[in-house]
Design a protein around this motif. Structure first.
Motif, PDB file in Angstrom:
ATOM      1  N   ASP A 138       0.825  -1.215   0.000  1.00  8.72           N
ATOM      2  CA  ASP A 138       0.000   0.000   0.000  1.00  8.72           C
ATOM      3  C   ASP A 138       0.852   1.254   0.000  1.00  8.72           C
ATOM      4  N   ARG A 139       1.990   1.199   0.705  1.00  6.61           N
ATOM      5  CA  ARG A 139       2.864   2.373   0.736  1.00  6.61           C
ATOM      6  C   ARG A 139       3.423   2.659  -0.656  1.00  6.61           C
ATOM      7  N   GLY A 140       3.823   1.609  -1.374  1.00 10.04           N
ATOM      8  CA  GLY A 140       4.321   1.797  -2.728  1.00 10.04           C
ATOM      9  C   GLY A 140       3.265   2.391  -3.649  1.00 10.04           C
ATOM     10  N   VAL A 141       2.026   1.892  -3.522  1.00 14.76           N
ATOM     11  CA  VAL A 141       0.928   2.437  -4.320  1.00 14.76           C
ATOM     12  C   VAL A 141       0.702   3.908  -3.978  1.00 14.76           C
ATOM     13  N   ALA A 142       0.720   4.218  -2.674  1.00 19.29           N
ATOM     14  CA  ALA A 142       0.466   5.593  -2.241  1.00 19.29           C
ATOM     15  C   ALA A 142       1.513   6.550  -2.795  1.00 19.29           C
ATOM     16  N   PHE A 143       2.772   6.160  -2.726  1.00 21.62           N
ATOM     17  CA  PHE A 143       3.817   7.056  -3.241  1.00 21.62           C
ATOM     18  C   PHE A 143       3.758   7.163  -4.755  1.00 21.62           C
ATOM     19  N   GLY A 144       3.339   6.092  -5.435  1.00 20.20           N
ATOM     20  CA  GLY A 144       3.165   6.172  -6.879  1.00 20.20           C
ATOM     21  C   GLY A 144       2.072   7.159  -7.259  1.00 20.20           C
ATOM     22  N   VAL A 145       0.944   7.100  -6.553  1.00 15.78           N
ATOM     23  CA  VAL A 145      -0.153   8.031  -6.827  1.00 15.78           C
ATOM     24  C   VAL A 145       0.258   9.463  -6.493  1.00 15.78           C
ATOM     25  N   TRP A 146       0.976   9.618  -5.384  1.00 14.70           N
ATOM     26  CA  TRP A 146       1.440  10.954  -4.992  1.00 14.70           C
ATOM     27  C   TRP A 146       2.379  11.532  -6.052  1.00 14.70           C
ATOM     28  N   GLY A 147       3.296  10.708  -6.578  1.00 16.28           N
ATOM     29  CA  GLY A 147       4.193  11.175  -7.630  1.00 16.28           C
ATOM     30  C   GLY A 147       3.447  11.549  -8.896  1.00 16.28           C
ATOM     31  N   ALA A 148       2.423  10.744  -9.251  1.00 13.52           N
ATOM     32  CA  ALA A 148       1.618  11.063 -10.427  1.00 13.52           C
ATOM     33  C   ALA A 148       0.851  12.363 -10.224  1.00 13.52           C
TER      34      ALA A 148
END
Length: 515
Positions: A138-148
């Motif tokens: 979930d943390r990886g997904v969250a940072f990916g969305v934040w970067g996008a």
């Protein structure tokens, strides 16, 4: 007694609401870095703003972000990151209202400075809040969305600014933050949990103050150098103040046990290369957009919406390339990806540099596309490479330093390129200083309306040639910054990760605790 928060404590069905709250704030603060660019000519007319005033409308926001990011991050470790984020949101929203109703150039600049303070409080806490809210996949997904989201903000800024300015007025680029800000505050209060460093580290007030004075004095001197001259007492005095403050910052950071920036990290070539590339990225890719907008609207006669669309190849390609290739770029050497990206940005500037009196807006499109490609290649790797080049405990400090470099590069880039732009226009027009300043600040139509009808066409031709020459020279300087920045990265970034046998320096580890 406080206990660590865990994702399991989040009510079912709402685990992504903290991500939404953080991404909304991130989107607002980053959009406001560039949303004003296409609104500057309208601001100049409405507020009778000077050229240096227009520079400050953009610059003071980026400067506040750059100067306060590390200090506010340190404060949030002690007082709480959620609390700091909420205060930042409130300050940002109220300052946006003040920007929208500003009756004068000075009032708008002051409100933009306060808005930048709020943005610094938001930006300094977003990564830590996501770190505390999510774990594992979930943390990886969250940072990916934040970067996008960060990439989308850069893409949306000029377009949103053009739509709001053209459809309503420039004041609505700030008013639109009010409902978004209030909604984000209400959501964040409900779903974001508090996190702080339980060790309550000492806040480096002296270091933060010295860095703020150094950054502010340097930028102020560079903005004023066209009016004052490089050898004037005022310019030399302010530059001396900047040098003294920077020296004080170095001394303070060497002596304090918990510095804002561990200067020992600068001995790591990969880390230094990423900080320098962040500075070069903003200066080469984005600082010249302020002056491109003035040329497009006040000389070529494009509307704010049309001027925003001219930048679409840059913002659109940056977003698409970063999203499509980000996961694959991490397999490649950042030395070549980031260095090559900066070279592409520099090449894009150089492609646009050959403007003349007959150039149209289409002349910018190939260069904008090259810049967008370079930005898209760099963005996914910049922060992660810096964090990988330092001990794990100092990853947050490394990320803060890179983000500080981004905003400082924009602030200093706007100041330096503005001096080049205005000076070149003055040389080409060879008239009174007031004429060059009026043209550079977007007052071409007013100047032509006031000119005798017999000489109006000749003056119009002269202004076309002068502004095209000024923008071309500005883009030439930006291009050289990009190419040289790329060369520096290739020379420095040879070992992106810290050696295992290096002892990590003590640093604040983000730890989530319950309220």
């Amino acid at each position: 007694m406080s206990r660590p928060d865990t994702p399991e404590a989040t009510p079912p069905g709402s685990r992504w609401l903290p991500l939404v709250a953080v991404c909304l704030g991130t989107f607002m603060l980053l959009v406001d870095v560039t949303i004003v660019n296409v609104a500057l000519p309208d601001m100049a007319i409405d507020l009778e703003a000077s050229f240096s005033g227009l520079q400050w409308v953009v610059d003071v926001y980026a400067l506040a972000l750059a100067a306060l990011l590390l200090l506010v991050g340190s404060i949030s470790d002690t007082v709480g990151r959620r609390r700091t984020y909420l205060v930042g949101l409130a300050v940002f929203t109220v300052a946006s209202l003040a920007c929208g109703v500003a009756p004068s150039e000075g009032a708008l600049i002051a409100a933009r400075a306060v808005q930048g303070v709020g943005a610094a409080a938001m930006f300094a806490t977003t990564v830590a809040l996501l770190h505390a809210s999510y774990d594992g996949r979930d943390r990886g997904v969250a940072f990916g969305v934040w970067g996008a989201t960060a990439g989308a903000a850069a893409a949306a800024g000029p377009i949103a600014g053009g739509l709001l300015t053209g459809g309503l007025s420039w004041r609505w680029i700030f008013f639109v933050n009010l409902p978004l800000g209030i909604a984000t505050i209400l959501l964040a209060r409900r779903v974001v949990r508090e996190s702080r460093n339980p060790q309550r580290p000492r806040i480096d007030w002296a270091g933060g103050g010295a860095f703020t004075v150094a950054a502010g004095a340097l930028t102020y001197a560079l903005v004023r150098v066209h009016d004052e001259g490089w050898t004037s007492a005022a310019t030399l005095g302010i530059l001396a103040l900047a040098a003294v403050a920077l020296g004080a910052f170095v001394v303070i950071e060497r002596r304090t046990p918990q510095p804002l920036l561990d200067l020992g990290l600068l001995r790591r070539p990969a880390f230094t290369g990423m900080v320098l590339s962040a500075v070069a990225l903003s200066a080469a890719a984005f600082a010249s957009l302020v002056y491109s907008s003035i040329w497009l609207q006040t000389v070529l006669g494009l509307s704010p919406i049309e001027a925003g669309l001219v930048t679409l190849p840059l913002s659109g390609l940056a977003f698409v390339v970063a999203g499509a290739s980000g996961r694959h770029l991490h397999r490649l050497s950042p030395r070549w990806v980031v260095g090559g990206g900066l070279a592409l940005i520099g090449l894009g500037d150089l492609v646009m540099a050959g403007l003349d009196a007959g150039s149209s807006w289409a002349r910018l499109l190939p260069g904008m596309a090259l810049i967008g490609l370079g930005v898209g290649l760099i963005n996914p790797l910049l922060v992660s490479t810096a964090m990988a080049s330092v001990p794990p405990q100092q990853g947050g400090m490394a990320a803060g330093a890179v983000n500080t470099g981004r905003q400082l590069g924009l602030a200093v880039g706007i100041a330096i390129l503005g001096s080049v732009f205005s000076s070149r226009i003055g040389d080409e027009l060879a008239g009174p200083d007031a004429l060059a300043h009026g043209v550079a600040s977007g007052g071409t139509q007013r100047i032509l309306d006031a000119a005798p009808s017999g000489g109006r066409a000749q003056l119009d031709d002269a202004i076309h040639a002068a502004v095209a020459s000024g923008l071309g020279t500005t883009l030439l300087v930006a291009g050289l910054v990009g190419v040289l920045g790329g060369a520096l990265v290739v020379a420095l970034v040879r070992r992106p990760r810290a050696h295992a046998d290096e002892a990590p320096a003590p640093a604040r580890e983000p730890v989530a605790v319950a309220d």
